[in-house]
Scaffold this active site. Structure first.
Site, PDB file in Angstrom:
ATOM      1  N   SER A   1       0.862  -1.171   0.000  1.00  0.00           N
ATOM      2  CA  SER A   1       0.000   0.000   0.000  1.00  0.00           C
ATOM      3  C   SER A   1       0.904   1.228   0.000  1.00  0.00           C
ATOM      4  O   SER A   1       2.070   1.148   0.380  1.00  0.00           O
ATOM      5  CB  SER A   1      -0.939   0.003   1.209  1.00  0.00           C
TER       6      SER A   1
ATOM      7  N   GLU B   1       1.223   5.622   0.687  1.00  0.00           N
ATOM      8  CA  GLU B   1       0.663   6.832   1.278  1.00  0.00           C
ATOM      9  C   GLU B   1       1.079   8.054   0.473  1.00  0.00           C
ATOM     10  O   GLU B   1       2.240   8.193   0.081  1.00  0.00           O
ATOM     11  CB  GLU B   1       1.142   6.985   2.721  1.00  0.00           C
TER      12      GLU B   1
ATOM     13  N   THR C   1      -3.121  11.647   3.308  1.00  0.00           N
ATOM     14  CA  THR C   1      -2.967  12.197   4.649  1.00  0.00           C
ATOM     15  C   THR C   1      -3.870  13.407   4.878  1.00  0.00           C
ATOM     16  O   THR C   1      -4.446  13.988   3.958  1.00  0.00           O
ATOM     17  CB  THR C   1      -1.509  12.607   4.911  1.00  0.00           C
ATOM     18  N   TYR C   2      -3.936  13.774   6.154  1.00  0.00           N
ATOM     19  CA  TYR C   2      -4.841  14.823   6.640  1.00  0.00           C
ATOM     20  C   TYR C   2      -4.025  15.709   7.557  1.00  0.00           C
ATOM     21  O   TYR C   2      -3.482  15.232   8.559  1.00  0.00           O
ATOM     22  CB  TYR C   2      -5.963  14.114   7.407  1.00  0.00           C
TER      23      TYR C   2
ATOM     24  N   ASP D   1      -1.861  15.273  15.171  1.00  0.00           N
ATOM     25  CA  ASP D   1      -0.894  16.144  15.828  1.00  0.00           C
ATOM     26  C   ASP D   1      -1.526  17.493  16.142  1.00  0.00           C
ATOM     27  O   ASP D   1      -2.461  17.925  15.454  1.00  0.00           O
ATOM     28  CB  ASP D   1       0.323  16.365  14.922  1.00  0.00           C
TER      29      ASP D   1
ATOM     30  N   GLN E   1       4.682   3.477  12.214  1.00  0.00           N
ATOM     31  CA  GLN E   1       5.511   4.579  11.783  1.00  0.00           C
ATOM     32  C   GLN E   1       6.826   4.001  11.260  1.00  0.00           C
ATOM     33  O   GLN E   1       7.144   2.834  11.499  1.00  0.00           O
ATOM     34  CB  GLN E   1       5.771   5.537  12.938  1.00  0.00           C
TER      35      GLN E   1
ATOM     36  N   PHE F   1      10.670  14.431  10.673  1.00  0.00           N
ATOM     37  CA  PHE F   1       9.589  13.458  10.779  1.00  0.00           C
ATOM     38  C   PHE F   1       9.784  12.564  11.997  1.00  0.00           C
ATOM     39  O   PHE F   1       8.835  12.253  12.718  1.00  0.00           O
ATOM     40  CB  PHE F   1       9.530  12.582   9.518  1.00  0.00           C
TER      41      PHE F   1
ATOM     42  N   HIS G   1       3.843  -1.073   3.705  1.00  0.00           N
ATOM     43  CA  HIS G   1       3.191   0.212   3.469  1.00  0.00           C
ATOM     44  C   HIS G   1       4.286   1.251   3.238  1.00  0.00           C
ATOM     45  O   HIS G   1       5.167   1.425   4.092  1.00  0.00           O
ATOM     46  CB  HIS G   1       2.337   0.611   4.676  1.00  0.00           C
TER      47      HIS G   1
END
Length: 300
Positions: free
Chosen positions: A26, A28, A59-60, A120, A189, A229, A279
């Site tokens: 997958s 991102e 992502t958001y 966050d 992560q 990150f 991922h």
């Protein structure tokens, strides 16, 4: 060739020699901020789509700062591709009613998969504070989403412990609350040691044998960016990685090669250890993720 050399070579067989392509992947992406970034994103999606990913997530931003762009990107994925999109959704900066409405709009648009995250703080460096009328954490968000519709739900996991956790055990307890609330899988992560992932996976599976733990892979070309990150998610950047990128600031092709080697070796070691789901945090670039998938035997 003497016996000692033969043994040494046998013990260091090529990592990908046994790769059969029996993997599921997958990817991102993040919503683009400009036309140029949009072009890069959709070119990357077009490149990676033939690998038939299980899903592609979008992502958001902190505090819902990319809400409209995330929604537009996800809707376009539904409308223009055969890919399965997974929309990120966080608890930050919105009431339960607002988040439930967003979830319903995703369901109405054909989205069936949500990546549910606490999120966050909108202001970097500030402590997390739940919205007075919102979901307090990701476990509550998972419960709420399951009440909205029968979403498939992925959640985040932290092999090196979330920065806000007071200890590894409480961090693991938090992950298990998300699983027990109805999450279908946990995506980690990023990390740079296969042992780190295997230790973490074994701890989770010892308490929830059937849970799916998917390693999150970040191919690094910019160590300074990766360090930023890492500070946000509790990951450690090994000293040896810094050394490998020294002197390559003005040699982008060499940086790409080093990045592919590091990430490829990590994935090869995970594969050798039995991992079959990966991922990739693509940063909207396809080349490194595509190359690693190719080495693992995945073909268009």
């Amino acid at each position: 060739m003497n016996r000692e050399t033969q043994v040494a070579l046998a013990e260091h067989a090529p990592l990908f020699a046994e790769a059969r392509g029996d993997i599921a992947v997958s990817f991102e992406f993040f919503p683009p901020k400009s036309d140029a970034m949009s072009e890069t994103l959709w070119k990357s999606i077009k490149t990676l789509a033939p690998l038939r990913p299980r899903f592609v997530s979008v992502t958001y931003g902190a505090g819902g700062s990319t809400r409209e762009r995330t929604h537009a990107t996800v809707e376009r994925l539904v409308r223009e591709t055969s890919l399965t999109p997974a929309a990120h959704l966080t608890c930050v900066g919105a009431s339960r009613e607002e988040i439930d409405d967003i979830a319903r709009s995703y369901w109405d648009a054909g989205v069936r998969h949500i990546v549910a995250l606490r999120g966050d703080p909108a202001e970097p460096g500030q402590p997390y504070a739940a919205h007075p009328g919102g979901y307090a954490n990701a476990a509550e968000l998972v419960t709420g989403l399951k009440q909205v519709a029968s979403f498939e739900i992925s959640v985040a996991a932290y092999p090196e412990v979330h920065p806000d956790a007071d200890c590894p055990d409480s961090d693991l307890d938090n992950l298990l609350r998300k699983i027990d609330a109805g999450a279908d899988r946990a995506i980690t992560q990023f990390f740079f040691s296969p042992e780190c992932f295997f230790r973490f996976r074994d701890k989770v599976v010892a308490r929830r044998p059937d849970v799916e733990i998917v390693p999150g892979i970040l191919p690094v070309t910019n160590v300074a960016q990766a360090r930023r990150f890492a500070g946000q998610c509790g990951a450690a950047i090994p000293v040896w990685m810094d050394r490998l990128f020294e002197g390559l600031d003005d040699l982008p092709a060499a940086r790409q090669l080093v990045a592919a080697t590091i990430a490829g070796e990590l994935c090869g070691q995970l594969y050798a250890g039995g991992v079959r789901h990966f991922h990739f945090y693509t940063l909207n670039r396809a080349e490194l993720a595509y190359a690693i998938c190719h080495m693992l035997g995945a073909r268009a």
